[in-house]
Scaffold this motif. Structure first.
Motif, PDB file in Angstrom:
ATOM      1  N   GLN A  74       3.626   1.768  -1.553  1.00 10.38           N
ATOM      2  CA  GLN A  74       4.041   2.040  -2.928  1.00 10.38           C
ATOM      3  C   GLN A  74       2.907   2.671  -3.723  1.00 10.38           C
ATOM      4  OE1 GLN A  74       5.234  -1.419  -5.095  1.00 10.38           O
ATOM      5  NE2 GLN A  74       5.960  -0.274  -6.865  1.00 10.38           N
ATOM      6  N   LYS A  75       1.695   2.178  -3.553  1.00 13.12           N
ATOM      7  CA  LYS A  75       0.539   2.746  -4.237  1.00 13.12           C
ATOM      8  C   LYS A  75       0.299   4.183  -3.794  1.00 13.12           C
ATOM      9  CE  LYS A  75      -4.454   2.051  -4.751  1.00 13.12           C
ATOM     10  NZ  LYS A  75      -5.605   1.195  -4.365  1.00 13.12           N
ATOM     11  N   TRP A  76       0.375   4.446  -2.485  1.00  8.41           N
ATOM     12  CA  TRP A  76       0.147   5.806  -1.988  1.00  8.41           C
ATOM     13  C   TRP A  76       1.274   6.727  -2.432  1.00  8.41           C
ATOM     14  CZ3 TRP A  76      -1.118   3.675   3.535  1.00  8.41           C
ATOM     15  CH2 TRP A  76      -2.398   3.098   3.523  1.00  8.41           C
ATOM     16  N   SER A  77       2.500   6.212  -2.553  1.00  7.35           N
ATOM     17  CA  SER A  77       3.609   7.040  -3.020  1.00  7.35           C
ATOM     18  C   SER A  77       3.383   7.511  -4.447  1.00  7.35           C
ATOM     19  CB  SER A  77       4.918   6.256  -2.920  1.00  7.35           C
ATOM     20  OG  SER A  77       5.979   6.987  -3.486  1.00  7.35           O
ATOM     21  N   VAL A  78       2.850   6.625  -5.302  1.00  8.05           N
ATOM     22  CA  VAL A  78       2.547   7.012  -6.679  1.00  8.05           C
ATOM     23  C   VAL A  78       1.426   8.046  -6.721  1.00  8.05           C
ATOM     24  CG1 VAL A  78       1.720   6.143  -8.890  1.00  8.05           C
ATOM     25  CG2 VAL A  78       3.360   4.818  -7.585  1.00  8.05           C
ATOM     26  N   MET A  79       0.423   7.905  -5.852  1.00  6.87           N
ATOM     27  CA  MET A  79      -0.685   8.858  -5.830  1.00  6.87           C
ATOM     28  C   MET A  79      -0.228  10.235  -5.360  1.00  6.87           C
ATOM     29  SD  MET A  79      -3.660   6.372  -4.304  1.00  6.87           S
ATOM     30  CE  MET A  79      -4.849   7.705  -4.227  1.00  6.87           C
ATOM     31  N   LEU A 117       4.363  -0.356 -12.409  1.00  5.12           N
ATOM     32  CA  LEU A 117       4.257  -1.621 -11.691  1.00  5.12           C
ATOM     33  C   LEU A 117       5.432  -1.870 -10.752  1.00  5.12           C
ATOM     34  CD1 LEU A 117       3.060  -3.866 -14.649  1.00  5.12           C
ATOM     35  CD2 LEU A 117       1.662  -2.702 -12.942  1.00  5.12           C
ATOM     36  N   SER A 175       9.012  -0.069  -8.403  1.00  7.76           N
ATOM     37  CA  SER A 175       9.409   1.072  -7.595  1.00  7.76           C
ATOM     38  C   SER A 175       9.985   2.165  -8.498  1.00  7.76           C
ATOM     39  CB  SER A 175      10.438   0.624  -6.554  1.00  7.76           C
ATOM     40  OG  SER A 175      11.557   0.045  -7.198  1.00  7.76           O
ATOM     41  N   ARG A 199       8.918   7.716 -12.112  1.00  7.19           N
ATOM     42  CA  ARG A 199       7.882   6.842 -11.581  1.00  7.19           C
ATOM     43  C   ARG A 199       7.616   5.692 -12.543  1.00  7.19           C
ATOM     44  NH1 ARG A 199       4.419  10.317 -11.191  1.00  7.19           N
ATOM     45  NH2 ARG A 199       4.614  10.888  -8.998  1.00  7.19           N
ATOM     46  N   ARG A 243       0.814  -1.210   0.000  1.00  4.83           N
ATOM     47  CA  ARG A 243       0.000   0.000   0.000  1.00  4.83           C
ATOM     48  C   ARG A 243       0.848   1.261   0.000  1.00  4.83           C
ATOM     49  NH1 ARG A 243      -3.914  -1.365   4.968  1.00  4.83           N
ATOM     50  NH2 ARG A 243      -1.892  -1.996   5.802  1.00  4.83           N
TER      51      ARG A 243
END
Length: 464
Positions: A46-51, A273, A275, A270, A44
């Motif tokens: 990693q997903k929040w970092s992209v957002m 899929l 890092s 970025r 999660r």
């Protein structure tokens, strides 16, 4: 830590418009930036970092209260007048630009001479492939001369033009009314703004003989030009250049900038899929490609596999596929052991399968049996039943009615054969004997539907 990051993500979703329009400063005493910026982060986070990466968010630590009060006091009481600093001015050399242009039946051309006090002189001639008036050609000479001077790095320039109209319009003495002249003047002013010192004056043609000779040669022919004179051919007017869509390019640049992040002096990109990918330079990219392709493993794979493995290792640079392809083309082992194409030197000619007894020729000798359907029966018994349906029948001794009836018989036989094949594929071939019991579908008998759980059949019925 995940709760703090989740709280920031929820705030970014609720206040999305503010996050996109303004830079955001997050003041916290927790290492949120270090956690979400780690390359080995997963799940999660990693997903929040992209957002959160699409917003301009800056993280600042909490400071002590006394230090903050002292900083605010110094800001409020600071002296608005900055201290005087001595500026060292470097002298710039002064250049003189002589311009002249003319338009005639043979064509349009201009002559340019750029000199300085030491005696250095550059000559330049331009020939135009578009129609223009004398005043427009004079403006063209001034614009092209300023463009060349700017490319040479000249900062101080004095222009000597023999056109009184151009000189006074640039100085503002004359008012510009025509639309083309206004555009030329705007183009000239935009070039003038790039010089530190600029001046222009009108000189008589007697003091501008060299530029006048160059424009005469450029507007007539190229046969008598000296090798030291540079000639350039322009196809379009500079005022007809398309305007640059600044707003569109800025928005595209903002969209591309969201994909990158500068962390501790290192640029990352970025990934969807994986890092964050570390951006590497030209030398590092060449080392990565060679290490993957012919390093300790000596894989010698194709460019797609090399690029995929480089991205899995966390590296990125523009033109990855092109660089990998160019390096593989220079690999000696890959060129020696590459697959050899076995293609023929000339294109092959396809050979179609023959259709036996496709075309029949009929020639009737003697009287033909009279009666309805004799021709059809003759063709059916002697041709169709023995050799199959023909594709074409040719005859030169039979009237048109006989040929027409033969063609109708062939088309009828083809239609019957087609329908027979269709019904044979649908027929299951089920037979019933007396005293057999069968069921009848409700759809066939149009019986009332009993619902989802009701019976779908009627019966049983006995076969008599």
């Amino acid at each position: 830590m995940e709760k703090l990051v989740l709280a920031l993500v929820c705030a970014a979703k609720r206040l999305r418009r503010y996050f996109q329009a303004h830079p955001i400063v997050v003041i916290t005493d927790q290492p949120i930036k270090q956690v979400i910026s780690r390359l080995d982060v997963a799940g999660r986070l990693q997903k929040w970092s992209v957002m959160l990466g699409e917003h301009n968010i800056t993280y600042r630590p909490w400071t002590f209260v006394k230090g903050q009060i002292l900083a605010d006091f110094l800001i409020e009481k600071s002296n608005d007048a900055p201290p005087d600093t001595s500026v060292i001015k470097t002298p710039q050399e002064s250049w003189t630009l002589f311009t002249d242009g003319s338009s005639c039946v043979d064509g349009s051309g201009v002559g340019l001479i750029l000199t300085r006090l030491e005696g250095t002189e550059f000559t330049y001639a331009l020939r135009f492939q578009f129609t223009a008036s004398n005043n427009e050609v004079e403006y063209e000479a001034l614009i092209d001369g300023l463009r060349i001077a700017a490319q040479m790095g000249v900062r101080n320039v004095h222009v000597s033009a023999d056109s009184k109209l151009v000189a006074n319009q640039v100085l503002g003495t004359y008012v510009t009314k025509e639309e083309n002249m206004v555009k030329y003047l705007e183009k000239t002013n935009s070039l003038i703004s790039g010089f530190a010192n600029f001046s222009i004056s009108q000189v008589p043609r007697s003091k501008n003989k060299k530029a006048d000779a160059l424009r005469k040669i450029a507007s007539t022919s190229f046969a008598h030009l000296s090798k030291q004179v540079l000639v350039e051919v322009l196809k379009e007017k500079p005022i007809q250049e398309e305007e640059v869509a600044t707003v569109k390019k800025a928005s595209e640049l903002c969209i591309k900038a969201r994909q990158y992040e500068l962390l501790e002096g290192v640029l990352y990109r970025r990934s969807f899929l994986k890092s964050w990918l570390r951006c590497v330079g030209t030398l590092q990219a060449d080392y990565v490609i060679r290490e993957i392709h012919e390093g300790s493993c000596s894989m010698h794979v194709g460019p797609r596999s090399v690029v995929a493995k480089a991205m899995r290792f966390g590296h990125y640079w523009p033109n990855m596929h092109r660089d990998a392809r160019d390096m593989i083309h220079t690999c000696n082992a890959c060129q020696i052991h590459r697959p050899v194409p076995r293609n023929p030197q000339q294109p092959l000619t396809p050979i179609t399968a023959p259709w036996l007894f496709y075309k029949w020729g009929i020639d009737i000798a003697g009287p033909f049996p009279k009666g309805l359907g004799k021709v059809k029966k003759f063709v059916w018994d002697n041709i169709v039943c023995h050799f199959g349906l023909p594709g074409e029948i040719v005859s030169d001794n039979v009237n048109s009615s006989v040929i027409t009836r033969s063609r109708i018989a062939i088309r009828e036989a083809k239609a019957k054969l087609k329908m027979t094949k269709y019904y044979n594929t649908r027929d299951c071939g089920v037979t019933f004997r007396p005293r057999d019991f069968i069921y009848r579908s409700n759809e066939a008998s149009h019986a009332m539907d009993g619902g989802k759980l009701g019976p779908k059949w009627e019966g049983p019925y006995e076969v008599i």
